[in-house]
Design a protein around this motif. Sequence first.
Motif: not given
Length: 422
Positions: A283-304
Amino acid sequence: MLTKHNSQHSLSKDLLAGLIGYFTTVYIVAVNSQILKDAGLPLENGMVATILASAVGCLIMALYANAPMVLIPGMGVNALFAYSIVEGKGMDFQEGLGVVTIAAVLFLITAFTKLGDWLKHAIPDSLKHAITVGLGMFLTLIGLEKGGLVVRGEHSLITLGNPSSAIVITSLLTLFAAVFLFAKNVPGNFLITMIIGTIIAHFTGLLEGPGKGITLSEQEWVFVPSFSGIGELGFWMAVFPLAIVLIFENMGLIHGQLDMLKQESKYKKSYQASAFSALSCGFFGTSPTVSSAESAAVIASEGKTGRASLLMAVLFLGTIFLTPWISMVPSTAISPILIIVGALMVQNIKEIPLDQLSEAMPAFLIIVMIPFTYSIADGMAFGFIAYPVVKFALGKQRELTTPVVLIAMVFLVELIIRSIGH
């Protein structure tokens, strides 16, 4: 929801992780809108669609799963949508969004039933990894094309682009910078690559001026998917490959990220949040989202906690004000990112048991046929059809599962019908 226990975690660390997550993924606004443009969506609409889908995806992940993950249109998934579904199947953009919606509904069903676990164990790992590798090869080819590094040959399908042309020189200089930044693991390396690539394009005369920004009315950023072809086999042959990629890519990414976070208990809700986010994309007009591989950067930065995702949602919305400058980013600054992401995806080939012919041959067909046919769906078809054939030839039919045989039969029937139709 955010819990009292989670609130004990340092807010500053979550916010810093969210900021890092945003800067490592904001490149997707330029990259995804360029790919959606190839599917027929104006660049301005594509930027808005990407921003809204990313913001809403992160918001859902924050409030529903309380997990520090970033949801953005998936690399590889966007190529499947633009080149295999819209262009490959001859659909218009709204029909393509209808495919996205139905595929997301199937994804959602697996998230709320035991079907997900059943499929996870029924589809061979070799085929799952082969799809990822094939997507990586395809993204690399698209990146080489966008950078002018390969062109249509006079005596061959493709050949090397003119090394003395401005577009090739610009692409190569940007690629060298991108590889250096990536190898040095510089935070936000893709974003920096786009900035450097844009500056280089300015000096080589390839850069256009900034755009006018977002001037779209509500009717231009809210889409109504078309289901006009839902009764046709071709429609469903576009749905199945997209659903398969969505289901298994999210399974793998989310499981790996939560394992890194040591919060495996959040898997179910995180997987469901990803499915809800994918559904909104139609409905937004784009291909689907996924849990990006860059989430690893968030976790490595101590995001919990989900506070990191909540900040990313806010920052993505704020990106709307940067669209005049994002629209300036040339294809020569996008191509190195596609090439590097492709290289990362190709690394999955080490997970394929290449010493076992019954697993290696179908996987090989998927890997080579996706880029060579310029169709992710057709590449998958060759591999899935070959899988039971090779198993039977080697007397290993007992290793076959019902879903694999059914998927192979559907792909085979579709190829036969298509060949008769021609």
